[in-house]
Design an enzyme around this catalytic site. Sequence first.
Site, PDB file in Angstrom:
ATOM      1  N   SER A 254       0.827  -1.217   0.000  1.00 53.49           N
ATOM      2  CA  SER A 254       0.000   0.000   0.000  1.00 53.49           C
ATOM      3  C   SER A 254       0.859   1.264   0.000  1.00 53.49           C
ATOM      4  CB  SER A 254      -0.933  -0.002   1.220  1.00 53.49           C
ATOM      5  OG  SER A 254      -0.185  -0.232   2.381  1.00 53.49           O
TER       6      SER A 254
ATOM      7  N   ASP B  89       2.567 -11.960   3.532  1.00 47.80           N
ATOM      8  CA  ASP B  89       3.340 -11.546   4.720  1.00 47.80           C
ATOM      9  C   ASP B  89       2.781 -10.236   5.274  1.00 47.80           C
ATOM     10  OD1 ASP B  89       5.256 -11.336   6.685  1.00 47.80           O
ATOM     11  OD2 ASP B  89       6.798 -10.520   5.352  1.00 47.80           O
TER      12      ASP B  89
ATOM     13  N   CYS C  29       2.442 -12.395  11.973  1.00 48.98           N
ATOM     14  CA  CYS C  29       3.442 -11.911  12.938  1.00 48.98           C
ATOM     15  C   CYS C  29       2.744 -11.362  14.181  1.00 48.98           C
ATOM     16  CB  CYS C  29       4.356 -10.864  12.309  1.00 48.98           C
ATOM     17  SG  CYS C  29       3.492  -9.407  11.719  1.00 48.98           S
TER      18      CYS C  29
HETATM   19  N1  SAH Z   1       7.492  -9.124   3.173  1.00 49.68           N
HETATM   20  C1  SAH Z   1       8.267  -7.966   3.583  1.00 49.68           C
HETATM   21  C2  SAH Z   1       7.774  -7.351   4.871  1.00 49.68           C
HETATM   22  C3  SAH Z   1       6.308  -6.987   4.894  1.00 49.68           C
HETATM   23  S1  SAH Z   1       5.869  -5.854   6.118  1.00 49.68           S
HETATM   24  C4  SAH Z   1       9.744  -8.368   3.693  1.00 49.68           C
HETATM   25  O1  SAH Z   1      10.041  -9.566   3.783  1.00 49.68           O
HETATM   26  O2  SAH Z   1      10.593  -7.467   3.671  1.00 49.68           O
HETATM   27  C5  SAH Z   1       4.231  -5.491   5.767  1.00 49.68           C
HETATM   28  C6  SAH Z   1       3.995  -4.535   4.615  1.00 49.68           C
HETATM   29  O3  SAH Z   1       2.596  -4.492   4.383  1.00 49.68           O
HETATM   30  C7  SAH Z   1       4.423  -3.090   4.849  1.00 49.68           C
HETATM   31  O4  SAH Z   1       5.333  -2.710   3.846  1.00 49.68           O
HETATM   32  C8  SAH Z   1       3.116  -2.263   4.715  1.00 49.68           C
HETATM   33  O5  SAH Z   1       3.307  -1.057   3.992  1.00 49.68           O
HETATM   34  C9  SAH Z   1       2.240  -3.190   3.950  1.00 49.68           C
HETATM   35  N2  SAH Z   1       0.778  -3.090   4.143  1.00 49.68           N
HETATM   36  C10 SAH Z   1       0.111  -2.969   5.315  1.00 49.68           C
HETATM   37  N3  SAH Z   1      -1.232  -3.073   5.107  1.00 49.68           N
HETATM   38  C11 SAH Z   1      -1.403  -3.256   3.779  1.00 49.68           C
HETATM   39  C12 SAH Z   1      -2.547  -3.436   2.940  1.00 49.68           C
HETATM   40  N4  SAH Z   1      -3.785  -3.488   3.452  1.00 49.68           N
HETATM   41  N5  SAH Z   1      -2.355  -3.602   1.608  1.00 49.68           N
HETATM   42  C13 SAH Z   1      -1.098  -3.568   1.098  1.00 49.68           C
HETATM   43  N6  SAH Z   1       0.003  -3.430   1.829  1.00 49.68           N
HETATM   44  C14 SAH Z   1      -0.140  -3.268   3.157  1.00 49.68           C
END
Ligand code: SAH
Length: 393
Positions: free
Chosen positions: A249, A297, A337
């Site tokens: 997002s 994730d 998490c």
């Molecule tokens: N997989 C990544 C870490 C993910 S952290 C790695 O291994 O580096 C979670 C991410 O989800 C964040 O970047 C945040 O911006 C995003 N996020 C949170 N809610 C969201 C949503 N509803 N839709 C899309 N992205 C989202």
Amino acid sequence: MYPRVILGRGRERRQHQGHPWVYDGEIASMTGQPSDGAVVDCYSHDGAFLGRGYFNSRSKIRVRILTRQVDEDVDEALLRRRLAWALERRQRLYPTATSLRLVHAEGDGLPGLTVDRYEDTLVLQCAALGMDLRRDVLAGLLRELTGLEQIYLRNDVSVRRNDGLELSHGFLDTPFPTVVPMQEHGLTFEVDLAGGHKTGFYLDQMDNHLALHTLVPTGGTVLDTFCYTGAFSVHAATAGAGAVVGMDSSTAVLEVAQQNAARNGVGERCRFEAGNVFDRLRQLQGSGQQFDLIILDPPSFTHSRDALAKALSGYKEINLRAFKLLRPGGVLVTFTCSYYVERTRFESIVQEAASDARRQLTVRQRLSQALHHSEVMAIPETAYLKGLTVEVW
Ligand code: SAH
């Protein structure tokens, strides 16, 4: 002789289990008047020594235990031994890693202290007053033990407020660039130490980023949801995926993700798109597109037990939608998490979603946080990252 904190009758059970915190409500009386951050001894009501640690009258966690040995002082020498052992343990577990968590607070016997290494830079986080007051001593010891000079402070975690501390971030002393490249399993990623999530990178996914290499079908299609700066995407593409779509997002992180893909020579096979994953998964389902591998994730959907039901329905929804987008024989790598979602609970949600989607699952691997994010058995919440890799038929 340190001031004494004496627990109420029968309140020593958690201490015997090895839990390193003493809560305010467990204390019956005290001798002396320790200042906040000072060292105190904890005793059971019957006079048995339980442990020695940092006191803080401003926190519900009144004492954080650093040793259970009655003859061990809580002083600079102890901090040095703990840090040295934390570093040695990492050296054995990850002999070639140059970016990783070096100190995982309670998991390394250093309550409230987190230290991450990104190549030549250390990022320090003090979540507890006892550590915050000793910050300069800790920084000096870390410099001596690692030979690294650059230290950035990410004291902007909200739990600091529970210890009566303010939130801030900045250089310990001499400034240096804070947007830097780091290495992970032979790939290069840009991290923003000052403004990135956590201390800049999801180091807790380090082992799982590597595990992806065994799962990606050559030339296959991959969907990496909640991709942040593209770690799973870039690992998938370098492992041989033909086309990877990353989704997040935040448009700011997606720019970095695209650069990370290019930097590793897979820019043309990775495409990153901004959007809400819930909406985008629904739209993709309508488009009829299918994938060979999907990664889910998400951020924690709940930070309290009260919001658990809503969080569980969120996990179920994204897993259900992912199942509908996977080809027969495709692979789902799915995570939670949330501290409050236990592994068995998470796995039953994934199974329920599969039943609803009429898909059958074969478990390939159970995943956890990287080994440098050590768990404490007595604090179940420290095993916070739970993942599952399933083949979907
Ligand atoms: N997989 C990544 C870490 C993910 S952290 C790695 O291994 O580096 C979670 C991410 O989800 C964040 O970047 C945040 O911006 C995003 N996020 C949170 N809610 C969201 C949503 N509803 N839709 C899309 N992205 C989202």
